[in-house]
Design an enzyme around this catalytic site. Structure first.
Site, PDB file in Angstrom:
ATOM      1  N   ASP A  17       0.874  -1.172   0.000  1.00 16.51           N
ATOM      2  CA  ASP A  17       0.000   0.000   0.000  1.00 16.51           C
ATOM      3  C   ASP A  17       0.914   1.225   0.000  1.00 16.51           C
ATOM      4  OD1 ASP A  17      -1.663   2.135   0.553  1.00 16.51           O
ATOM      5  OD2 ASP A  17      -2.721   1.166   2.203  1.00 16.51           O
ATOM      6  N   ASN A  73       2.070   5.302 -10.510  1.00 15.86           N
ATOM      7  CA  ASN A  73       0.801   5.246 -11.225  1.00 15.86           C
ATOM      8  C   ASN A  73      -0.400   4.993 -10.318  1.00 15.86           C
ATOM      9  OD1 ASN A  73      -0.989   4.626 -13.704  1.00 15.86           O
ATOM     10  ND2 ASN A  73      -1.055   2.717 -12.519  1.00 15.86           N
ATOM     11  N   TYR A  96     -10.220  14.509  -5.953  1.00 12.27           N
ATOM     12  CA  TYR A  96      -9.373  14.028  -7.046  1.00 12.27           C
ATOM     13  C   TYR A  96      -8.604  15.184  -7.691  1.00 12.27           C
ATOM     14  CZ  TYR A  96      -8.010  11.355 -11.179  1.00 12.27           C
ATOM     15  OH  TYR A  96      -7.290  10.727 -12.185  1.00 12.27           O
TER      16      TYR A  96
END
Length: 252
Positions: A60, A87, A151
């Protein structure tokens, strides 16, 4: 075979852009470390990659210790790290009133802190290799979206992290760049693909009139990591089918 003998770490390698990127680097001869949280997804990707040049490591990246362990595993197996592809990413919808504190923090932990942790752990190896970092940012890091506060904030941070890191480490031989995709045909875009009205609205804004495929993004990442881009650093490169060519006015 631009990456023969090179070692490349790809986070979020179990699907989508990460999977396509891992395959692209492997096809070009690299040792590839597949990092993700779900081992089954990584094993599926690794199943048809060369065993001697592929390493699976579950981690993680929002956790500093797990990121450091992932980089160490790569260096121990292959002797160093030449390229880091940051990514891994997640998204949540909502404006400031509709976004839960926990959701905002989770997005920032994965999308921003994850890039930070991995880059910090990999940097000593990248300095020795005079290597490269490529981040997956987004067109959402270059401009705003409706109801995507968390986001947008995270990808805006990644976009400027790229610039700062590129400046700090250019003289040490480490280049740092990012790709900024528009809508891409991945699991993250599932809600849009399943809603025809939303999908059509997106296609009206993309001159090429289709979503990107992960295989459209991976070769651009490989380019930015390669010697072909040896004088390119601090760049956030739109890979968006022409979306950012528009000034925002509608087609009449």
């Amino acid at each position: 075979m631009r990456f023969e003998g090179k070692t490349v770490i790809v986070t979020g390698a179990g699907s989508g852009i990460g999977e396509a990127t891992a395959r692209r680097f492997s096809d070009e001869g690299a040792n590839v470390i597949l990092i993700g949280r779900t081992r089954e997804k990584l094993e599926r990707v690794a199943a048809d990659l060369p065993e001697a040049r592929t390493l699976i490591h579950t981690a993680d990246v929002s956790k500093a210790m797990e990121s450091a362990e992932a980089v160490k595993a790569a260096a121990d197996r292959f002797g160093g790290v030449d390229v880091l592809v940051n990514n891994a990413g997640i998204a949540t919808q909502g404006d400031v009133t509709a976004t839960e504190d926990s959701d905002f923090q989770k997005v920032m932990d994965v999308n921003v802190a994850g890039c930070f942790h991995m880059a910090k752990a990999a940097m000593p190896h990248l300095k020795r290799a005079r290597g490269a970092i490529v981040m997956t940012s987004s067109v959402s890091g270059l401009g705003g979206d409706w109801s995507m506060l968390a986001y947008n904030a995270s990808k805006g941070a990644v976009t400027n992290m790229v610039r700062a890191m590129a400046m700090d480490h250019a003289a040490e031989g480490v280049r740092v760049n990012a790709v900024c995709p528009s809508m891409t045909d991945t699991d993250m875009a599932g809600g849009i693909k399943e809603d025809q009205d939303k999908f059509d609205a997106f296609m009206k804004r993309i001159p090429m009139q289709r979503p990107a495929q992960p295989e459209d993004i991976a070769p651009v990442i490989a380019f930015l990591a390669s010697e072909d881009a040896r004088f390119v650093t601090g760049v956030n490169l739109p890979v968006d089918g022409g979306l950012s060519a528009s000034n925002g006015q509608p087609r009449l």
